[in-house]
Design a protein around this motif. Structure first.
Motif, PDB file in Angstrom:
ATOM      1  N   GLY A   6      35.563 -33.768 -81.943  1.00  0.00           N
ATOM      2  CA  GLY A   6      35.884 -33.308 -83.253  1.00  0.00           C
ATOM      3  C   GLY A   6      34.857 -32.073 -83.377  1.00  0.00           C
ATOM      4  N   PRO A   7      34.809 -31.496 -84.347  1.00  0.00           N
ATOM      5  CA  PRO A   7      33.778 -30.268 -84.455  1.00  0.00           C
ATOM      6  C   PRO A   7      32.397 -30.701 -84.215  1.00  0.00           C
ATOM      7  CG  PRO A   7      35.181 -30.582 -86.632  1.00  0.00           C
ATOM      8  CD  PRO A   7      35.502 -31.854 -85.185  1.00  0.00           C
ATOM      9  N   ASN A   8      32.397 -32.071 -84.690  1.00  0.00           N
ATOM     10  CA  ASN A   8      30.179 -32.268 -84.586  1.00  0.00           C
ATOM     11  C   ASN A   8      30.162 -33.201 -83.184  1.00  0.00           C
ATOM     12  OD1 ASN A   8      29.667 -31.705 -86.456  1.00  0.00           O
ATOM     13  ND2 ASN A   8      30.990 -33.125 -87.851  1.00  0.00           N
ATOM     14  N   ASP A   9      31.313 -32.568 -81.624  1.00  0.00           N
ATOM     15  CA  ASP A   9      31.354 -33.187 -80.429  1.00  0.00           C
ATOM     16  C   ASP A   9      31.874 -32.523 -79.555  1.00  0.00           C
ATOM     17  OD1 ASP A   9      31.021 -34.520 -78.065  1.00  0.00           O
ATOM     18  OD2 ASP A   9      32.984 -36.184 -78.328  1.00  0.00           O
ATOM     19  N   ALA A  10      30.192 -31.167 -79.518  1.00  0.00           N
ATOM     20  CA  ALA A  10      30.931 -30.239 -78.615  1.00  0.00           C
ATOM     21  C   ALA A  10      31.154 -29.732 -77.229  1.00  0.00           C
ATOM     22  CB  ALA A  10      29.855 -28.772 -78.855  1.00  0.00           C
ATOM     23  N   GLU A  11      30.717 -31.485 -76.535  1.00  0.00           N
ATOM     24  CA  GLU A  11      30.234 -32.117 -75.138  1.00  0.00           C
ATOM     25  C   GLU A  11      32.174 -32.223 -74.464  1.00  0.00           C
ATOM     26  OE1 GLU A  11      28.855 -33.112 -71.359  1.00  0.00           O
ATOM     27  OE2 GLU A  11      27.970 -32.602 -73.096  1.00  0.00           O
ATOM     28  N   GLY A  12      32.183 -31.522 -73.455  1.00  0.00           N
ATOM     29  CA  GLY A  12      33.592 -31.562 -73.243  1.00  0.00           C
ATOM     30  C   GLY A  12      34.647 -31.578 -74.180  1.00  0.00           C
ATOM     31  N   ILE A  13      34.196 -30.118 -75.008  1.00  0.00           N
ATOM     32  CA  ILE A  13      35.281 -28.883 -76.109  1.00  0.00           C
ATOM     33  C   ILE A  13      36.002 -27.597 -75.080  1.00  0.00           C
ATOM     34  CG2 ILE A  13      36.105 -28.540 -78.360  1.00  0.00           C
ATOM     35  CD1 ILE A  13      36.351 -31.069 -78.024  1.00  0.00           C
ATOM     36  N   PRO A  14      37.346 -27.668 -75.164  1.00  0.00           N
ATOM     37  CA  PRO A  14      37.352 -26.388 -73.602  1.00  0.00           C
ATOM     38  C   PRO A  14      36.766 -24.856 -74.839  1.00  0.00           C
ATOM     39  CG  PRO A  14      38.612 -27.485 -73.676  1.00  0.00           C
ATOM     40  CD  PRO A  14      38.065 -28.237 -74.817  1.00  0.00           C
ATOM     41  N   PHE A  15      36.577 -24.250 -74.437  1.00  0.00           N
ATOM     42  CA  PHE A  15      36.383 -22.450 -74.673  1.00  0.00           C
ATOM     43  C   PHE A  15      38.015 -22.132 -73.789  1.00  0.00           C
ATOM     44  CE2 PHE A  15      35.539 -17.909 -74.161  1.00  0.00           C
ATOM     45  CZ  PHE A  15      35.291 -17.932 -75.473  1.00  0.00           C
ATOM     46  N   ARG A  16      38.648 -21.254 -75.079  1.00  0.00           N
ATOM     47  CA  ARG A  16      40.092 -21.238 -74.897  1.00  0.00           C
ATOM     48  C   ARG A  16      40.378 -19.798 -74.781  1.00  0.00           C
ATOM     49  NH1 ARG A  16      44.150 -24.570 -76.627  1.00  0.00           N
ATOM     50  NH2 ARG A  16      43.600 -25.923 -74.570  1.00  0.00           N
ATOM     51  N   VAL A  17      40.870 -18.708 -74.068  1.00  0.00           N
ATOM     52  CA  VAL A  17      41.259 -17.472 -74.069  1.00  0.00           C
ATOM     53  C   VAL A  17      42.666 -17.834 -73.829  1.00  0.00           C
ATOM     54  CG1 VAL A  17      41.140 -15.414 -73.077  1.00  0.00           C
ATOM     55  CG2 VAL A  17      38.839 -17.267 -72.244  1.00  0.00           C
ATOM     56  N   LEU A  18      42.957 -17.006 -75.198  1.00  0.00           N
ATOM     57  CA  LEU A  18      44.213 -16.355 -75.099  1.00  0.00           C
ATOM     58  C   LEU A  18      44.850 -14.818 -75.002  1.00  0.00           C
ATOM     59  CD1 LEU A  18      47.506 -17.132 -76.121  1.00  0.00           C
ATOM     60  CD2 LEU A  18      46.828 -16.664 -78.549  1.00  0.00           C
ATOM     61  N   LEU A  19      45.836 -14.275 -73.635  1.00  0.00           N
ATOM     62  CA  LEU A  19      46.056 -13.546 -74.082  1.00  0.00           C
ATOM     63  C   LEU A  19      47.509 -13.099 -74.046  1.00  0.00           C
ATOM     64  CD1 LEU A  19      44.969 -12.735 -70.268  1.00  0.00           C
ATOM     65  CD2 LEU A  19      43.477 -12.502 -72.179  1.00  0.00           C
ATOM     66  N   ARG A  20      47.928 -11.840 -74.925  1.00  0.00           N
ATOM     67  CA  ARG A  20      49.454 -11.725 -75.405  1.00  0.00           C
ATOM     68  C   ARG A  20      49.400 -10.167 -74.264  1.00  0.00           C
ATOM     69  NH1 ARG A  20      52.287  -7.784 -77.865  1.00  0.00           N
ATOM     70  NH2 ARG A  20      54.221  -8.552 -79.004  1.00  0.00           N
ATOM     71  N   MET A  21      50.379 -10.575 -73.521  1.00  0.00           N
ATOM     72  CA  MET A  21      50.844  -8.845 -72.581  1.00  0.00           C
ATOM     73  C   MET A  21      52.320  -8.551 -73.153  1.00  0.00           C
ATOM     74  SD  MET A  21      48.918 -10.031 -69.338  1.00  0.00           S
ATOM     75  CE  MET A  21      49.212 -11.986 -69.112  1.00  0.00           C
ATOM     76  N   GLU A  22      52.428  -7.169 -73.277  1.00  0.00           N
ATOM     77  CA  GLU A  22      53.871  -6.747 -73.396  1.00  0.00           C
ATOM     78  C   GLU A  22      54.139  -5.978 -72.078  1.00  0.00           C
ATOM     79  OE1 GLU A  22      54.683  -4.477 -76.603  1.00  0.00           O
ATOM     80  OE2 GLU A  22      53.603  -5.797 -78.344  1.00  0.00           O
ATOM     81  N   ILE A  23      54.767  -6.519 -71.351  1.00  0.00           N
ATOM     82  CA  ILE A  23      55.048  -5.880 -70.351  1.00  0.00           C
ATOM     83  C   ILE A  23      56.532  -5.146 -69.589  1.00  0.00           C
ATOM     84  CG2 ILE A  23      56.070  -6.699 -67.858  1.00  0.00           C
ATOM     85  CD1 ILE A  23      53.228  -7.727 -68.708  1.00  0.00           C
ATOM     86  N   HIS A  24      55.828  -3.663 -69.335  1.00  0.00           N
ATOM     87  CA  HIS A  24      57.197  -2.988 -68.817  1.00  0.00           C
ATOM     88  C   HIS A  24      58.915  -3.233 -68.684  1.00  0.00           C
ATOM     89  CE1 HIS A  24      54.420   0.666 -69.439  1.00  0.00           C
ATOM     90  NE2 HIS A  24      53.633  -0.125 -68.411  1.00  0.00           N
ATOM     91  N   PRO A  25      59.489  -3.243 -69.998  1.00  0.00           N
ATOM     92  CA  PRO A  25      60.494  -3.565 -69.641  1.00  0.00           C
ATOM     93  C   PRO A  25      61.118  -3.474 -67.764  1.00  0.00           C
ATOM     94  CG  PRO A  25      60.658  -2.486 -71.619  1.00  0.00           C
ATOM     95  CD  PRO A  25      59.443  -2.207 -71.132  1.00  0.00           C
ATOM     96  N   GLY A  26      61.849  -4.664 -67.926  1.00  0.00           N
ATOM     97  CA  GLY A  26      63.005  -4.218 -66.196  1.00  0.00           C
ATOM     98  C   GLY A  26      61.604  -5.104 -65.340  1.00  0.00           C
ATOM     99  N   MET A  27      60.254  -5.005 -65.432  1.00  0.00           N
ATOM    100  CA  MET A  27      58.910  -5.465 -64.757  1.00  0.00           C
ATOM    101  C   MET A  27      58.700  -7.348 -64.836  1.00  0.00           C
ATOM    102  SD  MET A  27      57.070  -2.004 -64.876  1.00  0.00           S
ATOM    103  CE  MET A  27      56.478  -2.237 -63.099  1.00  0.00           C
ATOM    104  N   GLU A  28      59.464  -7.844 -65.615  1.00  0.00           N
ATOM    105  CA  GLU A  28      59.336  -8.886 -65.981  1.00  0.00           C
ATOM    106  C   GLU A  28      59.061 -10.167 -64.967  1.00  0.00           C
ATOM    107  OE1 GLU A  28      61.047  -7.215 -69.580  1.00  0.00           O
ATOM    108  OE2 GLU A  28      61.709  -7.298 -67.484  1.00  0.00           O
ATOM    109  N   HIS A  29      60.033  -9.777 -64.160  1.00  0.00           N
ATOM    110  CA  HIS A  29      60.327 -10.898 -62.715  1.00  0.00           C
ATOM    111  C   HIS A  29      59.021 -10.539 -61.178  1.00  0.00           C
ATOM    112  CE1 HIS A  29      61.481 -13.229 -59.619  1.00  0.00           C
ATOM    113  NE2 HIS A  29      61.355 -12.417 -58.759  1.00  0.00           N
TER     114      HIS A  29
END
Length: 115
Positions: A6-29
């Motif tokens: 929980g909030p008081n137990d920083a040991e073992g708590i991950p740091f998370r990164v969230l990226l949001r990307m818009e890809i040019h249509p037709g280039m998804e694959h």
């Protein structure tokens, strides 16, 4: 992630990164294939806990990347590394827009289906 950290137990708590990307249509694959190919630059870093690519349910050109790290300092170290610059350069031609959000995980629970 499991346990009752929980909030008081920083040991073992991950740091998370969230990226949001818009890809040019037709280039998804091509984007997906390139992301998978160059992903080793992230998952082989000793501070990386995992790296996931997801596509939006409504907009097939919007992708989300979640990456967990042992702590923020080690993520920032990677973020400035040559390996990360090369990774970004290979993905950049596919992107039209993007954003990054960082966060600290407060609680983590494992669902019954994953046991």
């Amino acid at each position: 992630m499991s346990g009752a950290n929980g909030p008081n137990d920083a040991e073992g708590i991950p740091f998370r990164v969230l990226l949001r990307m818009e890809i040019h249509p037709g280039m998804e694959h091509e984007f997906e294939q390139t992301w998978h190919r160059v992903g080793s630059a992230i998952v082989t870093h000793p501070a990386n806990l995992g790296h996931w690519l997801s596509r939006g349910a409504e907009d097939k050109s919007v992708y989300y990347v979640v990456s967990d790290w042992v702590d923020e300092a080690r993520f920032r170290e990677f973020e400035k590394s040559e390996a990360h610059v090369k990774h970004r350069e290979q993905l950049h031609p596919y992107r039209s827009k993007g954003s990054m959000t960082t966060m600290r995980v407060i609680y983590g629970m494992t669902g019954a289906a994953s046991r």
